[in-house]
Design a protein around this motif. Structure first.
Motif, PDB file in Angstrom:
ATOM      1  N   SER A 299      -4.042   4.426   3.816  1.00 47.17           N
ATOM      2  CA  SER A 299      -3.211   3.089   3.637  1.00 47.17           C
ATOM      3  C   SER A 299      -2.422   3.031   4.770  1.00 47.17           C
ATOM      4  O   SER A 299      -2.232   1.732   5.157  1.00 47.17           O
TER       5      SER A 299
ATOM      6  N   HIS B 234       0.912  -1.282   0.115  1.00 51.01           N
ATOM      7  CA  HIS B 234       0.236   0.051   0.013  1.00 51.01           C
ATOM      8  C   HIS B 234       0.867   1.297  -0.154  1.00 51.01           C
ATOM      9  O   HIS B 234       0.422   2.139   0.513  1.00 51.01           O
TER      10      HIS B 234
ATOM     11  N   GLU C  91      -2.559  -0.413   6.795  1.00 52.44           N
ATOM     12  CA  GLU C  91      -1.294  -1.319   7.155  1.00 52.44           C
ATOM     13  C   GLU C  91      -1.108  -1.510   8.591  1.00 52.44           C
ATOM     14  O   GLU C  91      -0.669  -2.696   9.028  1.00 52.44           O
TER      15      GLU C  91
END
Length: 99
Positions: free
Chosen positions: A92, A17, A96
């Motif tokens: 993102s 990502h 994560e």
């Protein structure tokens, strides 16, 4: 002054990502303890050249600010490997970290 020849490798790739940048060199490298102390403000491990000891600490601060990460390790070339991961977006980064 004569400069020693050094090998440095830069690798940039899309990953997890975001983007990962890896810089490796063939210098003397660092022990794990040196890697940890090198991230502290004002700490200089190489006293042969002028500097303030702020570079890696600033990079680590920027990574935290943008949701990224900096890690230091031993490079296959024998020196230091610095890995920077930056998320494609703050969203993102949260994905994560939450798994």
């Amino acid at each position: 002054m004569r400069w020693a020849e050094a090998r440095v490798i830069f690798v940039v790739r899309r990953a997890e990502h975001g983007v990962r940048l890896r810089v490796e060199d063939d210098g003397p490298g660092m022990t794990r303890a040196q890697s940890e102390s090198a991230l502290a403000r004002g700490v200089r491990l190489d006293t042969s050249a002028a500097g303030s000891g702020l570079g890696l600490a600033i990079v680590e601060d920027l990574m935290a600010l943008y949701g990224g990460e900096l890690t230091l390790d031993r490079a296959p070339l024998g020196g230091l490997a610095a890995d920077v991961w930056l998320p494609a977006s703050p969203v993102s980064a949260q994905l994560e970290k939450s798994g």
